[in-house]
Each structure stands twice: as C-alpha cells, then as structure tokens.
Design a protein around this motif. Structure first.
Motif, PDB file in Angstrom:
ATOM      1  N   ILE A 402       0.973  -0.868  -0.134  1.00 37.73           N
ATOM      2  CA  ILE A 402       0.027   0.486  -0.027  1.00 37.73           C
ATOM      3  C   ILE A 402       1.218   1.193   0.050  1.00 37.73           C
ATOM      4  CG2 ILE A 402      -0.461   0.721   2.512  1.00 37.73           C
ATOM      5  CD1 ILE A 402      -3.423  -0.004  -0.296  1.00 37.73           C
ATOM      6  N   THR A 403       2.036   1.370   0.347  1.00 42.18           N
ATOM      7  CA  THR A 403       3.103   2.077   0.191  1.00 42.18           C
ATOM      8  C   THR A 403       3.580   1.991  -0.712  1.00 42.18           C
ATOM      9  OG1 THR A 403       3.991   1.904   2.702  1.00 42.18           O
ATOM     10  CG2 THR A 403       5.294   3.374   1.601  1.00 42.18           C
ATOM     11  N   TYR A 468      -5.453   0.719   5.794  1.00 40.97           N
ATOM     12  CA  TYR A 468      -6.028   2.060   6.098  1.00 40.97           C
ATOM     13  C   TYR A 468      -5.220   2.343   7.212  1.00 40.97           C
ATOM     14  CZ  TYR A 468     -10.446   2.149   4.477  1.00 40.97           C
ATOM     15  OH  TYR A 468     -11.655   2.715   3.174  1.00 40.97           O
ATOM     16  N   LYS A 469      -4.117   1.622   8.242  1.00 43.47           N
ATOM     17  CA  LYS A 469      -3.520   1.656   9.207  1.00 43.47           C
ATOM     18  C   LYS A 469      -2.654   1.905   8.567  1.00 43.47           C
ATOM     19  CE  LYS A 469      -0.286  -0.848  12.670  1.00 43.47           C
ATOM     20  NZ  LYS A 469       0.789  -0.742  11.820  1.00 43.47           N
ATOM     21  N   ARG A 470      -2.054   1.341   7.387  1.00 43.81           N
ATOM     22  CA  ARG A 470      -0.911   2.195   6.576  1.00 43.81           C
ATOM     23  C   ARG A 470      -1.047   3.707   6.121  1.00 43.81           C
ATOM     24  NH1 ARG A 470       4.844   1.225   5.521  1.00 43.81           N
ATOM     25  NH2 ARG A 470       4.928   0.196   7.080  1.00 43.81           N
ATOM     26  N   SER A 471      -2.145   3.287   5.589  1.00 44.38           N
ATOM     27  CA  SER A 471      -2.790   4.806   4.564  1.00 44.38           C
ATOM     28  C   SER A 471      -2.187   6.156   5.572  1.00 44.38           C
ATOM     29  CB  SER A 471      -4.190   5.081   4.035  1.00 44.38           C
ATOM     30  OG  SER A 471      -4.247   5.770   3.525  1.00 44.38           O
ATOM     31  N   GLU A 473      -0.796   5.984   8.607  1.00 43.88           N
ATOM     32  CA  GLU A 473       0.853   6.257   9.319  1.00 43.88           C
ATOM     33  C   GLU A 473       1.433   7.300   7.779  1.00 43.88           C
ATOM     34  OE1 GLU A 473       1.543   1.786  11.871  1.00 43.88           O
ATOM     35  OE2 GLU A 473       2.245   2.208   9.340  1.00 43.88           O
ATOM     36  N   ILE A 474       0.908   7.019   6.623  1.00 43.73           N
ATOM     37  CA  ILE A 474       1.862   7.838   5.356  1.00 43.73           C
ATOM     38  C   ILE A 474       0.817   9.665   5.249  1.00 43.73           C
ATOM     39  CG2 ILE A 474       1.235   8.006   3.165  1.00 43.73           C
ATOM     40  CD1 ILE A 474       1.289   4.850   2.704  1.00 43.73           C
ATOM     41  N   ALA A 475      -0.320  10.053   6.025  1.00 47.41           N
ATOM     42  CA  ALA A 475      -0.848  10.815   6.419  1.00 47.41           C
ATOM     43  C   ALA A 475      -0.243  11.322   7.298  1.00 47.41           C
ATOM     44  CB  ALA A 475      -2.083  10.648   6.799  1.00 47.41           C
ATOM     45  N   GLY A 476       0.594  10.524   8.577  1.00 48.22           N
ATOM     46  CA  GLY A 476       0.754  11.384   9.344  1.00 48.22           C
ATOM     47  C   GLY A 476       2.604  11.602   9.025  1.00 48.22           C
ATOM     48  N   VAL A 477       3.656  11.603   8.188  1.00 49.32           N
ATOM     49  CA  VAL A 477       3.873  11.996   7.473  1.00 49.32           C
ATOM     50  C   VAL A 477       4.505  12.691   6.075  1.00 49.32           C
ATOM     51  CG1 VAL A 477       6.268  10.970   5.558  1.00 49.32           C
ATOM     52  CG2 VAL A 477       5.355   9.596   8.122  1.00 49.32           C
ATOM     53  N   VAL A 478       3.082  12.156   5.134  1.00 51.10           N
ATOM     54  CA  VAL A 478       3.322  13.352   4.356  1.00 51.10           C
ATOM     55  C   VAL A 478       2.196  14.101   4.312  1.00 51.10           C
ATOM     56  CG1 VAL A 478       4.709  11.708   2.697  1.00 51.10           C
ATOM     57  CG2 VAL A 478       2.126  11.982   3.016  1.00 51.10           C
TER      58      VAL A 478
END
Length: 551
Positions: A402-403, A468-471, A473-478
């Motif tokens: 998903i990343t 959704y969990k990784r999504s 986490e990505i939102a927290g980065v970018v």
C-alpha cells in the motif's frame, strides 16, 4: 494557519518519513543474487493454423517460474519492439524499470525516513515481485519507467451528462484510457430516455443508442497497444425509463449470435463475423435502490422518472421488471446488480459526491472522474510448511504494497485533468488478493462452507485494516489526502462500520482466529489513527497536472 506554518509542518513531516522493515531480504544481499536464472524461448502459435504469432528467444527468468508465467510476462509486459535492442529480455529489466521508479518518487516526496529505508523498500519490493508474493495491476507493467505516459491505474470511473459534447467526450476519454491498458466504467442515467423530448421537439435517442458507438470504439482499441481488449462497465439506474431496453440488450444480441452461427457465419470469439454483434465489449449493471427492492418484496409498482424533472412518467410492476433482469442474467450473465444505497452507506467521501458507478469488474467504486491503482497479494505465498497462515508477514507485505501504491500517485499520468485532480486529492487505492480458492483447498476448507467463509472474512478484514492503518501512517508523514478534511466525520463513520463488521466475524478454528485477532488489532489502530489525522495539514498535490503527453 499561515502558509509559513503550513510549509514548516510539511517540512517536518517530510524529514520524518517512514521506517521500512525488512520482511524477506538480507542486508548486503540483492534479491537477484539469491535465485538461479535460466534462458528460455517463448514461442506462441495459433491453435487453429499452427502459425507462429509471437517469438522471443533467450529471455531470462528464475528457474522456479512456470512456463506459463514467463510466457505471459514476455508477451504482455516486456516493452520495446521485437527484434530490436530496445526490447526487454529479462525479468530483472522489467522489475527494475518499475521498482526504481517507485523508489525515486518515494525519495522525492518524503516517504522514507532515510536512504537506508529507501534501500530496504527497494529490496523488499523487488523480492516480493520476483517471488510472486504480489503483483501490481497491468498498467504499471505496461507504462511505468517507459517513455509513454505513466498511467498506473487499472480502473477509471467517468462522468457523462445529457449533452452531445459530454457524450462525445466520453468516447474520447475511454479511448485514451483503453490505449493506456486500463478499463473504465460510468453511469449513463443522466442521459434522457427515448421516451423524453429534446429541446428541438424531437424524441431523444436514449442511452442505449449511444452505447453502440462506445462499444464499437472499445472493440477497436486494444489496451496497452497490443496487449488485450478494452474493459468497460456501463451502469443504468433502475428508475431510468429505458431500463427494460438496457436489461435485455445483451441477451437479445446473443440470440443474434446463435442465429448467425447456425446460418454458417464465423461467430467464434475473434471470428471475422462477430464484429456485427453489438454491446459485447462492456459489462452492464443495473443500479437498484432500497425503494425498488422493497417494491419487489411487496409486489407493488415502481415509478420510472424523467431525467430532467425527476417526475414519474411510467409505472411498472417491480417484480416483473426484476424477473426480466434475472432472466437476462441467466441467459447471458448480464446485467449485474449494484445496490446503490448500500454502496453509498460505505462511502468515505460523501460530502464530495455520490458513488454512481464502478470500474469494469466492480471491485472499485468511488467518485466520478476518478481512478484507482490496484495490486493483489498471492495468498498461497503465506501458507507455511506446517499448513498455518503467516499472519504477521501477510500484514507486513500489505503495508509495504500500500506504501508503493500511494507513491505511484505522485508520478502517475492521467488521461484527463479532472481525473488527475480527483485521484491526487482522494488517492484511491485497491489492494486485494488472489488464490483464495487454492488456499481453501490447501487448508481443507470447503469453498462453500462456514469454515471457508470464516477464513476468507478474517483475511479480508486483516488486509483492509492493514491497508487503512498504513494509509493513516502515511498521512502522518506526508499529510492526509486533500479531500479528507471535508469528509473526516464520514470517513471515521465508515471506519467504525468496518470495525463493527470485523467484530461480527465468527471464527471456527485456530487459523482464522489468529488472523482475526490481528485484524481486530489493526482496526483499533485505524480508529485511533484516523482521529489523530483529523486536524493534520492536508498534503499538496504531489505531481504535475497532465500535459499533452498524458493524452
């Protein structure tokens, strides 16, 4: 929040990046060096005539790849003209072309915490593709890393209005999408029916008549240049006055096929006379409402509505209409059914617009003028030697994939500006799995059994929760996707619906119980992460708008 503060927040997020965990690979060892490579000749012949229709000798694949797999990749995914030095000849070239493009974009857009994390990402993605742990959708293989527009999405949903300009634009947009190796769906219900008048006083043609032109175009254009036929979906609402004609369209055409075949015409798939048959290049679906299904249950009438005014212009017997739908589906497998109210109850972005249609295979449903990048995990790769399911690795791979899929939106080209804008603002991704039937058989579960359904439900819930969990986490980065803020409450509501659905899964043995426990943990993480994301600064669009080359 000031622009300066927003820029500072984005910079801090960019510096933060994701930590990428090793799953399969070993530090200092490239995945290519761990397998044995061999040279193969790929030759295909016409089964009727024996004529050679494809030949590429000396292609390079791992020794554990099946002949069928290497043939598919060589004929469909290797780029470059046959017989030239530009032609790809090794799986290494194909994987590198794709993976290195993802790594470069991930670095440029702040996805990785460090260069080491980017290197691990590269090796893990390479390993997973090399060992068939998962696969991207075909447009990634067709287009990424080539000089062609880098169309990465397999699935598109278009929009068409009740005007000739819009209808002709629909034909054009579908053509560009098919050319890039993808498929498209749309809802034609805004188009006036053949029972309504035009402003000039004449009678409208109706959506079914305009389907003919789109069908002919799809039959002519091969996706990806020479790789496969186009895929398309056409949807019509059940309250459209032309719904009965739409329902019976393909069934009547198949009557024509049988009659022409019996008269001696070549009606085989690909036969020289099959082109005279219409509507064969699309899947058709009827969009049914709760109101209509209640009328079917109660045996009452149902109103068909004018497109412009919404007034009821005809009453039909709901059960009779539903019977015709079922009869047509029995005769030719079309039309399918889409449950409009249920679909929109699970919509994460209702404040932006309703879901009116799907992609050709109906696994993607979202906003009009949008696209979705797909990937599938190979479930058999997670079945361990002791016949247990490797739950931990499955979740890690889902998060890795998903990343990569999210990164792809940063460099992707799109066939229209509207589709590009929607996709970058909402970042639709579709992660799925393959080989469920094989996994059930390998683990002794009947395909239609409580145990089989329990295992499938647990795997599906874990995959969705991990994505959704990784999504988040990505939102927290970018930063969260640009459309999140206006839909935050609806998004949280749908996440709670997923969590509640997961709680209702009934497990029957140790295998599905373990998977379900991991899914339950993933959904708890999702709920907490989505709440924390609500106040975050949304990301800016991370790619250029499409230019002439994308069209």
């Amino acid at each position: 929040m000031t622009e300066t503060t927003s820029a500072g927040s984005r910079a801090r997020r960019k510096n933060k990046g994701l930590k990428i965990e090793r799953i399969y690979t070993t530090p200092g060892v490239h995945p290519y060096d761990e397998v044995t490579w061999e040279s193969r000749d790929v030759v295909q012949q016409n089964w009727k005539t024996g004529e050679t229709i494809f030949e590429q000798r000396g292609v390079e694949f791992p020794d554990f790849w099946s002949l069928n797999a290497s043939t598919i990749v060589t004929t469909k995914y290797f780029r470059g003209a046959l017989g030239t030095d530009a032609r790809e000849r090794s799986l290494k070239q194909l994987i590198d072309r794709v993976v290195l493009t993802y790594v470069k974009a991930g670095k440029e857009h702040g996805y990785f915490a460090s260069d080491d994390d980017a290197d691990i990402f590269e090796h893990e993605l390479t390993y997973a593709l090399l060992h068939q742990v998962f696969s991207f959708n075909s447009p990634v293989w067709f287009n990424v890393g080539t000089k062609s527009p880098q169309q990465v999405s397999a699935c598109f949903i278009l929009s068409v209005d009740d005007s000739m300009d819009s209808i002709l634009n629909w034909y054009k947009e579908e053509g560009f999408i098919f050319k890039g190796g993808s498929g498209a769906g749309l809802n034609l219900s805004r188009i006036r029916s053949s029972k309504e008048l035009l402003s000039s006083g004449g009678t409208a043609s109706g959506p079914v008549s305009f389907m003919r032109g789109a069908d002919a175009s799809a039959g002519t254009i091969k996706s990806g240049g020479a790789t496969r036929r186009a895929a398309k979906m056409v949807v019509l609402d059940v309250d459209h006055p032309d719904i009965e004609e739409f329902i019976e369209t393909k069934a009547r055409e198949e009557d024509k096929i049988r009659a022409l075949r019996d008269a001696g015409f070549d009606m085989d798939l690909g036969g020289k006379d099959i082109t005279s048959v219409q509507y064969q290049n699309a899947n058709n679906s009827v969009r049914v409402s709760d109101e209509f299904m209640r009328a079917v249950e109660e045996g009452t009438s149902f109103g068909l509505r004018a497109r412009g005014t919404g007034e009821v212009i005809e009453q039909v017997d709901a059960r009779e209409l539903f019977g015709k739908l079922n009869q047509a589906a029995w005769e030719c497998a079309d039309p399918g059914v889409q449950y409009d109210d249920t679909i929109n109850a699970w919509h994460t972005n209702p404040e932006t617009g309703r879901i009116t249609a799907s992609n050709p295979c109906s696994e993607y449903m979202s906003l009009d003028n949008s696209s979705c990048n797909l990937a599938s995990l190979n479930l058999l790769k997670f079945l361990k030697d002791d016949d247990t399911f490797d739950t931990e690795t499955f979740q890690k791979v889902a998060e890795l994939v998903i990343t990569a899929m999210d990164i792809s939106i940063c460099f992707a080209d799109f066939p229209t500006e509207a589709i590009g804008d929607t996709t970058r603002d909402y970042r639709q991704l579709g992660i799925g799995y393959a080989n469920l039937g094989a996994l059930l058989m390998a683990t002794g579960h009947g395909y239609e059994s409580e145990g089989g359904r329990s295992l499938a439900a647990a795997i599906t819930s874990l995959l969705t929760g991990a994505a959704y969990k990784r999504s988040a986490e990505i939102a927290g980065v970018v930063g969260p996707y640009a459309g999140f803020a206006r839909n935050a409450e609806a998004h949280r509501r749908v996440m709670r619906k997923h969590q509640a659905a997961n709680d209702q899964v009934r497990t029957l043995d140790a295998m599905d119980s373990g998977i379900h426990a991991a899914a339950t943990k993933a959904w708890a993480d999702v709920i907490s992460s989505v709440s924390a994301t609500a106040s975050a600064t949304p990301r800016r669009r991370c790619s250029r708008p499409p230019g002439p080359s994308a069209s």
